[in-house]
Design an enzyme around this catalytic site. Sequence first.
Site, PDB file in Angstrom:
ATOM      1  N   LYS A  18      -6.811  -4.891  -3.263  1.00 45.95           N
ATOM      2  CA  LYS A  18      -7.575  -5.419  -2.128  1.00 45.95           C
ATOM      3  C   LYS A  18      -8.624  -4.414  -1.685  1.00 45.95           C
ATOM      4  CE  LYS A  18      -4.009  -3.978   1.187  1.00 45.95           C
ATOM      5  NZ  LYS A  18      -4.782  -3.064   2.028  1.00 45.95           N
ATOM      6  N   HIS A  28     -10.707   6.817   1.032  1.00 47.66           N
ATOM      7  CA  HIS A  28      -9.309   6.757   0.625  1.00 47.66           C
ATOM      8  C   HIS A  28      -9.136   5.703  -0.457  1.00 47.66           C
ATOM      9  CE1 HIS A  28      -9.739   3.675   3.787  1.00 47.66           C
ATOM     10  NE2 HIS A  28      -8.824   3.000   3.118  1.00 47.66           N
ATOM     11  N   CYS A  67      -1.956  -2.244   7.674  1.00 51.97           N
ATOM     12  CA  CYS A  67      -1.891  -3.209   6.568  1.00 51.97           C
ATOM     13  C   CYS A  67      -0.581  -3.980   6.513  1.00 51.97           C
ATOM     14  CB  CYS A  67      -2.189  -2.507   5.248  1.00 51.97           C
ATOM     15  SG  CYS A  67      -3.892  -1.857   5.207  1.00 51.97           S
ATOM     16  N   ASP A 113       0.788  -1.243   0.000  1.00 57.19           N
ATOM     17  CA  ASP A 113       0.000   0.000   0.000  1.00 57.19           C
ATOM     18  C   ASP A 113       0.821   1.296   0.000  1.00 57.19           C
ATOM     19  OD1 ASP A 113      -1.869  -1.965   0.246  1.00 57.19           O
ATOM     20  OD2 ASP A 113      -2.891  -1.137   1.988  1.00 57.19           O
TER      21      ASP A 113
END
Length: 197
Positions: A111, A86, A153, A16
């Site tokens: 994801k 987001h 994450c 991410d």
Amino acid sequence: MSNASAPTHRALIVVDVQNDFVEGGSLAVAGGRDVASRISEHLAAHAGDYDVIAASRDWHHAHGTNSGHFAAPGEQPDYVDTWPAHCVSDDAGSDYAPELVTDAVTHHVRKGQGVPAYSAFEGTTDDGAMLADVLRAAGVTDVDVTGIATDHCVRATALDARREGFAVRLLEGLHAGVAPATSAAALEEMAAAGVAL
């Protein structure tokens, strides 16, 4: 017959590193751009060490709350289960941060497509494969984890990698957390699960 152990096959997971999670983004993490640059430096020096280089991205729908992941209109996010909007799929916030050089990435994972998702292992590649299946198909035994955010994450990805049976390292200096206390707790939890820090 020698009893030499089987060769190590290593993967790198970049979690991410996206515009919305670095400085200036809707869920900015301090140090995010610096981490993105350092991951790029690591890739420039070590891409050849990896059988698979996977980069995950949060990839949320523009409409609705993504099954409660985004705070409902008019409600404040609690930053535990609900978040400001987001990484919306058709918005620049979902793009990789410009400091991250993705030339060496072999698999792009998306994801959270309509649902909450923290771990890269919850996402799918461009051809619909699950990350654990991609790693197993490549014979991967060991996984290095980097990215944003240490306490969300990155933590979820490292813990899932351990659950999937991989040896896991969290690479120092190549991840950034939202807050010191939750990042420290995440590091303790990862270490307890057998992640090498």
